[in-house]
Scaffold this motif. Structure first.
Motif, PDB file in Angstrom:
ATOM      1  N   GLY B 117       0.796  -1.240   0.000  1.00 40.96           N
ATOM      2  CA  GLY B 117       0.000   0.000   0.000  1.00 40.96           C
ATOM      3  C   GLY B 117       0.818   1.274   0.000  1.00 40.96           C
ATOM      4  N   LYS B 118       2.090   1.151  -0.384  1.00 37.90           N
ATOM      5  CA  LYS B 118       2.988   2.308  -0.305  1.00 37.90           C
ATOM      6  C   LYS B 118       3.176   3.023  -1.640  1.00 37.90           C
ATOM      7  CE  LYS B 118       3.777   1.083   3.935  1.00 37.90           C
ATOM      8  NZ  LYS B 118       2.959   1.756   4.971  1.00 37.90           N
ATOM      9  N   VAL B 119       2.557   2.496  -2.710  1.00 37.48           N
ATOM     10  CA  VAL B 119       2.810   3.047  -4.042  1.00 37.48           C
ATOM     11  C   VAL B 119       1.510   3.395  -4.741  1.00 37.48           C
ATOM     12  CG1 VAL B 119       3.761   2.557  -6.339  1.00 37.48           C
ATOM     13  CG2 VAL B 119       4.980   1.772  -4.299  1.00 37.48           C
ATOM     14  N   ALA B 120       1.426   4.598  -5.274  1.00 38.92           N
ATOM     15  CA  ALA B 120       0.324   4.982  -6.154  1.00 38.92           C
ATOM     16  C   ALA B 120       0.831   4.963  -7.588  1.00 38.92           C
ATOM     17  CB  ALA B 120      -0.182   6.371  -5.792  1.00 38.92           C
ATOM     18  N   THR B 349       8.021  10.388  -2.457  1.00 35.25           N
ATOM     19  CA  THR B 349       8.899  10.232  -3.619  1.00 35.25           C
ATOM     20  C   THR B 349       8.038  10.146  -4.872  1.00 35.25           C
ATOM     21  OG1 THR B 349      10.471   9.024  -2.240  1.00 35.25           O
ATOM     22  CG2 THR B 349      10.752   8.845  -4.618  1.00 35.25           C
ATOM     23  N   LEU B 350       8.375  10.936  -5.867  1.00 32.56           N
ATOM     24  CA  LEU B 350       7.597  10.974  -7.112  1.00 32.56           C
ATOM     25  C   LEU B 350       8.522  10.742  -8.301  1.00 32.56           C
ATOM     26  CD1 LEU B 350       4.748  11.860  -8.433  1.00 32.56           C
ATOM     27  CD2 LEU B 350       5.952  14.004  -8.902  1.00 32.56           C
ATOM     28  N   VAL B 374       3.324   6.842 -17.336  1.00 27.99           N
ATOM     29  CA  VAL B 374       2.928   6.504 -15.970  1.00 27.99           C
ATOM     30  C   VAL B 374       3.902   7.127 -14.971  1.00 27.99           C
ATOM     31  CG1 VAL B 374       4.199   4.308 -16.043  1.00 27.99           C
ATOM     32  CG2 VAL B 374       2.317   4.590 -14.417  1.00 27.99           C
ATOM     33  N   LEU B 375       3.379   7.581 -13.849  1.00 24.60           N
ATOM     34  CA  LEU B 375       4.201   8.095 -12.750  1.00 24.60           C
ATOM     35  C   LEU B 375       3.978   7.206 -11.529  1.00 24.60           C
ATOM     36  CD1 LEU B 375       3.357  10.690 -14.547  1.00 24.60           C
ATOM     37  CD2 LEU B 375       4.036  12.017 -12.565  1.00 24.60           C
ATOM     38  N   PHE B 376       4.972   7.151 -10.672  1.00 23.30           N
ATOM     39  CA  PHE B 376       4.817   6.471  -9.393  1.00 23.30           C
ATOM     40  C   PHE B 376       4.978   7.483  -8.265  1.00 23.30           C
ATOM     41  CE2 PHE B 376       6.734   3.099 -12.129  1.00 23.30           C
ATOM     42  CZ  PHE B 376       5.676   2.198 -12.102  1.00 23.30           C
ATOM     43  N   ALA B 377       4.094   7.372  -7.269  1.00 24.10           N
ATOM     44  CA  ALA B 377       4.271   8.134  -6.032  1.00 24.10           C
ATOM     45  C   ALA B 377       4.449   7.109  -4.920  1.00 24.10           C
ATOM     46  CB  ALA B 377       3.065   9.019  -5.758  1.00 24.10           C
ATOM     47  N   MET B 378       5.489   7.286  -4.122  1.00 20.31           N
ATOM     48  CA  MET B 378       5.801   6.278  -3.107  1.00 20.31           C
ATOM     49  C   MET B 378       5.992   6.933  -1.744  1.00 20.31           C
ATOM     50  SD  MET B 378       9.195   3.893  -2.844  1.00 20.31           S
ATOM     51  CE  MET B 378      10.206   5.167  -2.085  1.00 20.31           C
ATOM     52  N   GLY B 379       5.529   6.264  -0.691  1.00 17.75           N
ATOM     53  CA  GLY B 379       5.785   6.768   0.653  1.00 17.75           C
ATOM     54  C   GLY B 379       4.801   6.208   1.663  1.00 17.75           C
ATOM     55  N   ASP B 380       5.139   6.365   2.929  1.00 15.27           N
ATOM     56  CA  ASP B 380       4.270   5.850   3.987  1.00 15.27           C
ATOM     57  C   ASP B 380       2.990   6.663   4.132  1.00 15.27           C
ATOM     58  OD1 ASP B 380       5.569   3.575   4.740  1.00 15.27           O
ATOM     59  OD2 ASP B 380       6.852   4.565   6.231  1.00 15.27           O
ATOM     60  N   SER B 381       2.967   7.858   3.533  1.00 21.43           N
ATOM     61  CA  SER B 381       1.745   8.656   3.617  1.00 21.43           C
ATOM     62  C   SER B 381       0.945   8.619   2.314  1.00 21.43           C
ATOM     63  CB  SER B 381       2.088  10.107   3.963  1.00 21.43           C
ATOM     64  OG  SER B 381       2.673  10.162   5.248  1.00 21.43           O
TER      65      SER B 381
END
Lengths: 463, 441
Positions: B117-120, B349-350, B374-381
């Protein structure tokens, strides 16, 4: 009319070369502006080339870089020729890491030296069949029925036309034009000796249409070469057709595009269209010979304006070599490629096909620190493997004060006039009241330190 | 610290170093902000740029359904087989088409973070009237303005509005400063490819280095004389002065603390490790340098030839991306433990790339320039999940590229409103707004 002063000589030699030695200045001053510029632009082509090992060993590349650095640092009459080699390397930017051959990079370097001041048509043709470029932008892969548009796009975007018109209101070409030009540019390869050639069998000989619907639309079996080593006639030649491109008001695109780029390289950013049209008048009238453009540029009044002398950041080659020339410092240049790399200009490895980011981008924090390092190396230089500086030559005869030494250094570097008085004072204060000039050992260190400092101030990086 | 050259700068209008022409926006000045709308205090942003145009269609890949059929038809030699996608197939389907999606097989690490659940995953992102030029396209991503010529960067505008020019809160781990940070207000950004570079020269033959450093500081502290000094001289002087003032602080940052990133090969890992070291330093030491915003870059995505499938140019790059993001995530967890607080919740992180690539493969085993990617957004929030489907592969635009459904400025708006600042702030930083935010923050 340009007043032919020492200041203007130094400006010309900083821009049309890599700085001025004290002895250069007198000679060019005597000749006047017209003859001075003529000597620079009218040098005959030379096919001099550096080490060309057919390998991708970095140590061999270093030899080539050293060879070229030495030419940039020391060539006299051919200084503009070397400057244009650097300009074209930045313009037709090709990376060793992609071309993967010292020999291919060396041959490309020779091509820029041989054709850099001549007809643009020939230069673009040579680049189109240049083995390093055929690797860099995949031209070698581009063949009939197996298109690769990488080179065609950059030929229009970065090399000849630009994405937009000069006033940025019109797009110069469409994706269809990219595809059609890609077809026209099929068939180029190189052989086992790294010599480029055109393979007729790989060429798409069908009809193409470039710039459909424009007054300068071209249709037919467009290509570049005829299969027997000759250029196709202008109406059928993709390079000539690109040169006919205009904006909707009828202004030729290529001369404005290249004229602006050269003006920004040699003078200042964002010139007016009217100025660029003036410096490209002869260029347009006489078949697009690069030296005609440069002659007009270097003899134009505006080139000697205050703005042209204070609005550009010296690139690392200009910074290092102009300092060494001004101070009469010697070097084998074995370590120069590393210094240039640290300052952000690794020869034969521009950051992308778009070349180096110029202007203030040269002075990012890391690169400014690298300039501090290079300045230190020049100031402290005691060996010809690195840099050899003779500090005693920087002490004016009969000098009785540290201010005279500082003034001599600033004058030598050609930055006395633009250095703020506070900066000059800080350099003087560095000597800490040392004015008996008797302890030669301490004096030498102070002079060396002052040289390093003088090269570290903002003014030393600007011209 | 007083910045003497800047006093002149503030009084007289001039242009120079990172000073571009002021942007087209009329902007209000906000007070520096502590917590964004997400509730995160002192948010950190790490932008990872994939330079050259990453092929989104071989990064997040349709596994079945009509999209798969169209994908396989367009890429006879570059398709990744369904069997090879088994291990990286995502639990969630494409939200538009309902078919299964998979990450490139080299991105197993990122798949693990997605599962946690850490990656959009932000599909179908681009901007209107796509330019197929790398450099024009990059300018647009940096300026967040697809219409005008480049004047300044979206993040430079953010820095202008929220910080003083002498606040060094941003580090570009690179040789030169990204245009994303160019600013009309003279924001200073540290650009250095490694912190070890960031020290004054030392010369054993030259004993009075301390005196020379003092002299250098004195030289850069000189009050500018408006009548004598050009704008360029001043701006160089200012950045040099800020730089010298920060050198000792940065010298205290430990870059050998045993980051997981140190074990990942390649330039991206080295540069992300510099960012991780600064984040760690600020979390665990009593004297933070105060850097919160980072940019790192990995080149080579311009795969016109030999793009490859399971191996090859793109696979090797995506391996780096996945391994780096995974190791960076691991490092942030270690920093949490060491610092005794949830630092990782403050880190977003983007990834982005200037465009995607052509749907159909070209004649040399590669792909030419495209549009949506495609882009990735990553993080605990980050709210993990898939945002937007892959655009229709069977219905491309007139030149054969994927048509975007999400404007890149929506991504920026989401980050500005929900991470860096508060709702609505993006309208003062991004021209031609407002833009609808996305739900990943």
């Amino acid at each position: 009319m340009v007043v032919w002063s020492e200041e203007n000589v130094v400006h010309l030699l900083n821009r049309a070369g890599f700085g001025a030695k004290p002895n250069d200045i007198k000679g060019f001053l005597r000749r006047g502006v017209g003859l001075s510029v003529e000597i620079l632009v009218s040098q005959k082509p030379t096919s001099a080339k550096g080490p060309s090992a057919p390998t991708n060993e970095r140590s061999e590349l270093k030899k080539l870089s050293t060879w070229w650095a030495k030419r940039m640092a020391t060539q006299n009459a051919r200084r503009l020729q070397e400057k244009m080699v650097l300009f074209w390397h930045d313009h037709f930017a090709t990376q060793f890491s992609v071309a993967k051959s010292v020999r291919r990079m060396s041959y490309q370097n020779r091509t820029f030296r041989e054709h850099g001041l001549g007809p643009l048509r020939t230069l673009v043709w040579e680049v189109t069949r240049d083995p390093a470029m055929l690797e860099m932008l995949d031209g070698r892969q581009n063949r009939k029925n197996a298109l690769n548009e990488n080179f065609a796009r950059e030929l229009m975007e970065l090399f000849v036309l630009g994405v937009f018109s000069f006033d940025e209101t019109e797009e110069n070409y469409t994706q269809t034009d990219v595809t059609e030009l890609t077809r026209a540019l099929t068939g180029f390869q190189y052989d086992a000796n790294d010599v480029g050639f055109f393979n007729l069998a790989r060429w798409d000989s069908g009809s193409k249409t470039l710039f459909a619907g424009k007054p300068f639309q071209a249709t037919g079996p467009i290509g570049v070469e005829d299969g027997a080593g000759n250029l196709l006639p202008p109406a059928q030649n993709a390079i000539d057709i690109l040169f006919t491109h205009t904006d909707s008001a009828g202004n030729l695109t290529m001369p404005r595009f290249l004229g602006k780029k050269l003006w920004e390289y040699f003078a200042y950013p964002n010139p007016d269209a009217a100025l660029i049209d003036e410096i490209t008048t002869d260029f347009r009238a006489n078949g697009y010979v690069v030296r005609d453009l440069l002659r007009s540029l270097f003899t134009h009044d505006e080139f000697y304006s205050a703005t042209a002398k204070t609005s550009s950041v010296k690139n690392p080659c200009e910074f290092l070599f102009s300092a060494m020339r001004a101070l009469d410092a010697q070097s084998s240049h074995v370590l120069t490629p590393d210094k240039l790399e640290d300052m952000g200009m690794e020869l034969f490895e521009p950051p992308s096909v778009n070349g180096w980011s110029s202007g203030p981008s040269w002075l990012s924090s890391g690169q400014l620190v690298a300039r501090f390092d290079a300045a230190q190396a020049v100031g402290a230089g005691r060996s010809a493997t690195d840099v050899k500086l003779k500090p005693e030559k920087l002490i004016p005869k009969g000098a009785v004060g540290e201010d005279e030494v500082v003034d001599e250094i600033l004058a030598r570097l050609g930055i006395a006039a633009k250095t703020p008085s506070g900066t000059r004072q800080a350099l003087i204060d560095y000597f800490e009241g040392m004015n008996d000039f008797e302890d030669e050992e301490v004096l030498e260190k102070k002079v060396r330190g002052a040289v390093a400092l003088a090269l570290q101030i903002p003014e030393a990086s600007i011209h | 610290m007083t910045i003497s050259r800047r006093r002149f700068l503030r009084n007289g209008a001039l242009a120079g170093a990172t000073l571009a022409v002021p942007g087209p926006l009329q902007r209000a000045l906000f007070a520096p902000l502590e917590a964004g709308a997400s509730g995160v205090v002192d948010p950190i942003l790490v932008v990872v740029q994939l330079e050259g145009g990453n092929d989104g269609l071989n990064t997040v890949i349709p596994v079945d359904g009509a999209q798969r059929t169209a994908y396989a038809a367009a890429r006879p030699s570059l398709q990744i087989s369904v069997a090879d996608l088994a291990a990286t197939t995502l639990d969630d389907p494409d939200p538009t088409w309902g078919n299964a999606l998979a990450l490139h097989p080299s991105m197993g690490g990122l798949k693990g973070l997605y599962d946690a659940g850490k990656v959009a995953i932000l599909n179908g992102v681009a901007y209107p009237s796509q330019s197929l030029s790398h450099f024009r396209s990059e300018d647009i991503w940096f300026s967040a303005d697809p219409l005008g010529p480049f004047s300044d960067g979206w993040f430079g505008r953010y820095l202008d509005d929220f910080y003083d020019p002498t606040d060094l809160v941003t580090v570009d781990v690179d040789d030169t400063l990204s245009k994303m940070f160019f600013s009309g207000g003279g924001a200073n950004v540290l650009a250095v490819r490694a912190l070890s570079q960031f020290a004054l020269p030392d010369d054993p033959l030259y004993p009075d280095a301390a005196a020379k450093k003092a002299a250098l500081e004195a030289v850069y502290a000189v009050e500018a004389d408006p009548g004598q000094t050009s704008g360029l001289q001043n701006s160089v002087g200012i950045s040099g002065e800020v730089l010298l003032s920060k050198m000792d602080e940065y010298d205290a940052v430990d870059t050998h603390w045993g980051a997981a990133l140190d074990d990942v090969p390649g330039q991206l890992a080295q540069r992300l490790a510099e960012a991780a070291s600064i984040i760690r330093h600020d979390a665990v030491s009593g004297s933070p340098v105060g850097a919160r915003y980072f940019h790192v870059r990995l080149g080579g995505f311009d795969t016109h030839t030999n793009q490859g499938t399971l191996a090859g140019r793109q696979a090797s790059l995506l391996t780096q991306v996945s391994e780096c993001l995974t190791a960076f995530y691991t490092d942030l967890q270690s920093i949490n433990v060491e610092a005794g607080e949830n630092v990782s919740e403050r880190v977003l992180t983007l990834t982005f790339s200037e465009f995607g690539r052509r749907i159909a493969e070209n004649g040399s085993g590669g792909t030419d320039h495209g549009q949506a990617s495609v882009l990735f957004a990553m993080g605990d929030s980050v709210n993990g999940g898939i945002y937007g489907g892959i655009p229709s592969i069977a219905a491309p635009n007139s030149v054969g590229n994927l048509v975007h459904h999400t404007d890149f400025r929506q991504v920026y708006a989401t980050i500005i409103d929900n991470w860096l600042a508060t709702a609505g702030t993006h309208t003062s930083l991004i021209p031609n707004g407002p833009f609808t935010t996305l739900g990943f923050l």
